[in-house]
Motif scaffolding. Sequence first.
Motif, PDB file in Angstrom:
ATOM      1  N   SER A  44       3.694   0.292   6.652  1.00 19.59           N
ATOM      2  CA  SER A  44       3.428   1.347   6.854  1.00 19.59           C
ATOM      3  C   SER A  44       3.895   2.899   7.119  1.00 19.59           C
ATOM      4  O   SER A  44       3.257   4.433   6.660  1.00 19.59           O
ATOM      5  N   SER A  45       5.124   2.986   5.624  1.00 21.06           N
ATOM      6  CA  SER A  45       5.310   4.254   6.089  1.00 21.06           C
ATOM      7  C   SER A  45       5.005   4.806   4.128  1.00 21.06           C
ATOM      8  O   SER A  45       5.017   5.569   4.419  1.00 21.06           O
ATOM      9  N   LYS A  46       4.118   4.031   3.824  1.00 22.44           N
ATOM     10  CA  LYS A  46       3.639   4.020   2.393  1.00 22.44           C
ATOM     11  C   LYS A  46       1.909   4.192   3.021  1.00 22.44           C
ATOM     12  O   LYS A  46       1.501   5.740   2.183  1.00 22.44           O
ATOM     13  N   GLN A  47       0.742   4.032   4.051  1.00 20.31           N
ATOM     14  CA  GLN A  47       0.272   4.482   4.732  1.00 20.31           C
ATOM     15  C   GLN A  47       0.105   5.544   4.911  1.00 20.31           C
ATOM     16  O   GLN A  47      -0.817   6.651   5.121  1.00 20.31           O
ATOM     17  N   LEU A  48       0.943   6.334   5.863  1.00 21.66           N
ATOM     18  CA  LEU A  48       1.165   7.037   6.113  1.00 21.66           C
ATOM     19  C   LEU A  48       1.098   8.445   4.514  1.00 21.66           C
ATOM     20  O   LEU A  48       0.958   9.584   5.021  1.00 21.66           O
ATOM     21  N   LEU A  49       1.946   7.796   3.900  1.00 27.84           N
ATOM     22  CA  LEU A  49       2.093   8.943   2.438  1.00 27.84           C
ATOM     23  C   LEU A  49       0.833   8.849   2.162  1.00 27.84           C
ATOM     24  O   LEU A  49       0.215  10.309   1.268  1.00 27.84           O
ATOM     25  N   PHE A  50       0.784   8.149   1.681  1.00 29.03           N
ATOM     26  CA  PHE A  50      -1.723   8.011   1.332  1.00 29.03           C
ATOM     27  C   PHE A  50      -2.804   9.080   2.379  1.00 29.03           C
ATOM     28  O   PHE A  50      -3.260   9.682   1.624  1.00 29.03           O
ATOM     29  N   LEU A  51      -2.532   8.656   3.213  1.00 28.89           N
ATOM     30  CA  LEU A  51      -3.266   9.779   4.785  1.00 28.89           C
ATOM     31  C   LEU A  51      -2.601  10.872   4.207  1.00 28.89           C
ATOM     32  O   LEU A  51      -3.530  11.717   4.394  1.00 28.89           O
ATOM     33  N   ASN A  52      -1.550  11.359   4.426  1.00 25.53           N
ATOM     34  CA  ASN A  52      -1.123  12.594   3.749  1.00 25.53           C
ATOM     35  C   ASN A  52      -1.969  13.101   2.479  1.00 25.53           C
ATOM     36  O   ASN A  52      -2.395  14.408   2.121  1.00 25.53           O
ATOM     37  N   GLU A  53      -1.508  11.965   1.137  1.00 25.68           N
ATOM     38  CA  GLU A  53      -2.132  12.161   0.021  1.00 25.68           C
ATOM     39  C   GLU A  53      -3.469  12.630   0.241  1.00 25.68           C
ATOM     40  O   GLU A  53      -4.557  13.721  -0.430  1.00 25.68           O
ATOM     41  N   VAL A  54      -4.691  11.686   1.086  1.00 27.20           N
ATOM     42  CA  VAL A  54      -6.226  11.947   1.125  1.00 27.20           C
ATOM     43  C   VAL A  54      -6.348  13.481   1.809  1.00 27.20           C
ATOM     44  O   VAL A  54      -7.103  14.094   1.010  1.00 27.20           O
ATOM     45  N   GLU A  55      -5.454  13.892   2.679  1.00 22.03           N
ATOM     46  CA  GLU A  55      -5.739  15.122   2.748  1.00 22.03           C
ATOM     47  C   GLU A  55      -5.546  16.234   2.156  1.00 22.03           C
ATOM     48  O   GLU A  55      -6.456  16.917   2.304  1.00 22.03           O
TER      49      GLU A  55
END
Length: 625
Positions: free
Chosen positions: A329-340
């Motif tokens: 889940s922590s990496k998923q949050l990083l990926f979402l930040n990157e997508v934004e």
Amino acid sequence: MSAESGTHPQRVPKAGPITKFKGLAPGEILLKGANSSLKSSSSRFLNVGPQVQLERLPQLKSLPPSEQEHMFVEKVNQCKVVFDFTKAINLAEAEQKEIKRECLLELVEFLLTEKIQFSPEMYKAVIDMIRVNLFRPLPPRLNPRGEMFDPDDDEPILEAAWPHVQIIYEFFLRFVESPEFDSNVAKSYLTRKFVNNMLDLFGSEDPRERDYLKTTLHRIYGKFLSLRSYIRRQIKNVFFTFTYEMEVHYGIAELLEILGSIINGFTLPLKQEHKDFLSQALIPLHKPRSLSTYHPQLSYCLAQYIEKDPLLTDELFKKIFQFWPVTNSSKQLLFLNEVEEILCVVEPDMFVVIQEPLFKKISTCISSTHFQISEKALTLWNNEYILSLVAENVEVVLPVVFPALYYVARSHWNKAIRSMAYTSLRLFMDIDEIVFGQVIEQYSEERAKEVEARELRVTKWRQLFEMVEPEKLRPRRVVDPALAGIPEGEASEAPPNPSDNPHLPPEIPAHLDPLLNDNEGLPLSVKIPFHLNQLVADDFDKSDPVFQELNELHTLQLNKALRHRQMLPMDSLAVEALQGHVSLDDLEGDYDNYDSDSSSYSSYDSDEYTDESEEGYAVGYEQQQ
């Protein structure tokens, strides 16, 4: 892309734990007690030979210019003596260390205040001194590895000889930045092997050393044109080793900082070498577990590539989706930040290419049971530029995200997430109420078809078992509301009693959810697909309060919009006439070539139009006036 279009940073994000101390007063920094020991180590002193006794040499400023070059070389050679900072200090050695420190400080001050023409002997002496003092095998790692390492909590292993090493880095940096530094002469001494040794030092745990290495290597990259391609290849090899072999390296963030500035200076169109660097070295950096330690710098580099060449957007997002985490889940949050961050620099025409697979992934994140992931996905609309992209393509985006938004608004366990999902639905309704109504109707029809398909599947299985093994079928029981004390209208299907059917496996408790043990009366060996099973507990019901409120709001919004002139029916001939009209603002004509006899403008080639022709036209107009 303008700065107002998104939140994309204009500078490379800084790396290292030393950044958290910047801007703090001394009293605001939490210090350890006096009895705590500083973790420091060094392997530079494993093979220290006999020490040379140092003597204080005359000051450089006190000598005439003809003797300064010779004394400069003497002082640099004196600094080649290496001292052991790991053992107990005695007075004699302390004095020798002080002599070397004073000599290094004098050399730094001399470079900052005096001007001297560097000779080949000076270049050789400086490079040899740097090689002796800095290049060494790094001490063994003691801190946790991978994602267990927290740069904010775990103290790094500091360099024991930093009192001298820091001044040596400062001297070398000032030497390279000096106006008298000639790269054509220095390239004979600052070789590729020297660059390799510098890149090896990026594995040091000491963030202070990595900070000096980052700045110095960046200056070398700018001064030596012949080494640029080689430095990029060696950085690429470091990334390969880190991604596919070791997954342990402390200098990835600093190397990405250097690359952020390098990518910003790439010329257009991008060379194939630079595109390969993106696909082969940068994107696979999403794989290691320690992604959080260098993720801001990586996101910045990827955004720089998109700004340089928007055509890379499709390939970039496809490969990011390949590395998308499933259980972390922590990496998923990083990926979402990157997508934004990347979406803030995506061109509108390229957004059309990636919108469908992108929002399928975002819909999955919205439906996540982890409230932080769902919250982050729902806050993407808060970015004005992303919202503008979504509004322009709402007819494609809304059908993809509506099922997830509706499901979360109805049944997510977190009250705040349910409210955010409902707010998002209202937002899409305000963007285009007609498309929203069409999506609701389409969604209800699809859910009805899925329920019908599930019933057909269950019916076929029951018919098959009735023909072959009817004894394995179980009737479905319904709880009597009067006996169970359940209010009318709230009766629910109950799991069958094991005593009613001996074929029901005894290890399954009778109080479990009917979805788990009843299985529509079929044997448990029959597996109904998960998405069909969910329809029993999450059936689309038009009487649902959420759906009723959305439908009422949509009707009110549509009726309100119908009062506007643009929503009223128009005559087809009027529409064709208006569509065929070309505005004068859009008309491309050369006003200097106006033909009064034919009353028409002769067209011109837009490629030949320049600012000079526009200025000439303005001057001619003023003369006519």
